[in-house]
Design a protein around this motif. Structure first.
Motif, PDB file in Angstrom:
ATOM      1  N   GLY A  33       0.771  -1.227   0.000  1.00  0.00           N
ATOM      2  CA  GLY A  33       0.000   0.000   0.000  1.00  0.00           C
ATOM      3  C   GLY A  33       0.806   1.282   0.000  1.00  0.00           C
ATOM      4  N   GLU A  51      -1.868   1.341  -3.514  1.00  0.00           N
ATOM      5  CA  GLU A  51      -3.049   0.470  -3.482  1.00  0.00           C
ATOM      6  C   GLU A  51      -4.325   1.311  -3.484  1.00  0.00           C
ATOM      7  OE1 GLU A  51      -3.285  -3.071  -2.983  1.00  0.00           O
ATOM      8  OE2 GLU A  51      -1.141  -3.222  -3.281  1.00  0.00           O
ATOM      9  N   ASP A  53      -7.022   1.047  -1.886  1.00  0.00           N
ATOM     10  CA  ASP A  53      -7.666   0.380  -0.754  1.00  0.00           C
ATOM     11  C   ASP A  53      -8.307   1.355   0.234  1.00  0.00           C
ATOM     12  OD1 ASP A  53      -5.419   1.505   0.365  1.00  0.00           O
ATOM     13  OD2 ASP A  53      -4.497  -0.377   0.961  1.00  0.00           O
ATOM     14  N   ARG A  55      -6.814   3.331   2.160  1.00  0.00           N
ATOM     15  CA  ARG A  55      -5.929   3.575   3.307  1.00  0.00           C
ATOM     16  C   ARG A  55      -4.874   4.606   2.933  1.00  0.00           C
ATOM     17  NH1 ARG A  55      -4.927  -2.399   5.951  1.00  0.00           N
ATOM     18  NH2 ARG A  55      -7.128  -2.809   6.343  1.00  0.00           N
ATOM     19  N   ASN A  77      -4.408   6.494  -4.728  1.00  0.00           N
ATOM     20  CA  ASN A  77      -3.634   5.456  -5.402  1.00  0.00           C
ATOM     21  C   ASN A  77      -2.900   5.990  -6.623  1.00  0.00           C
ATOM     22  OD1 ASN A  77      -2.762   2.808  -6.110  1.00  0.00           O
ATOM     23  ND2 ASN A  77      -4.444   2.668  -7.564  1.00  0.00           N
TER      24      ASN A  77
END
Length: 115
Positions: A33, A51, A53, A55, A77
């Motif tokens: 990530g 990533e 994601d 996060r 990302n």
């Protein structure tokens, strides 16, 4: 395919910065990530998000044993952000302790080096 190309561009940029650096160690930490690198030629860090994601990747750094400073990359990302800790930045000869971290996820080992 677009995500893969964005990830490849971010990874290529990190490798380019690291290989272009000629003094100090120019270390890089890559975790799920995120990636964080230190560019000793400019005394700055880069924080990348690898990533999709949701996060946030972070740089955690201490300059000369001072307080922990945390810098996020909220750009999403496939992006990275250049970071200069403290308002005065990092000077040659400063001792650094830094790591990569993802909110709610992976954390790298600490890197100890001189600017």
């Amino acid at each position: 395919m677009r995500k893969r190309l964005a990830l490849l561009a971010v990874a290529t940029a990190a490798v380019t910065v690291v290989t272009a650096a000629t003094s100090a160690s120019a270390d890089t930490r890559i975790i799920k990530g995120a990636y964080v690198y230190f560019d000793p030629t400019r005394n700055i860090f880069g924080v990348g998000d690898t990533e999709a994601d949701g996060r946030t990747p972070y740089l955690d750094v201490r300059v000369n044993g001072g307080p922990l400073q945390t810098f996020p990359n909220h750009n999403g990302n496939g992006t990275w952000r250049d970071v200069r800790p403290d308002e005065t930045g990092i000077r040659d000869g400063n001792s650094l302790a830094w790591r990569a971290r993802v909110g709610g996820g992976a954390v790298s080992d600490w890197v100890y080096e001189q600017a």
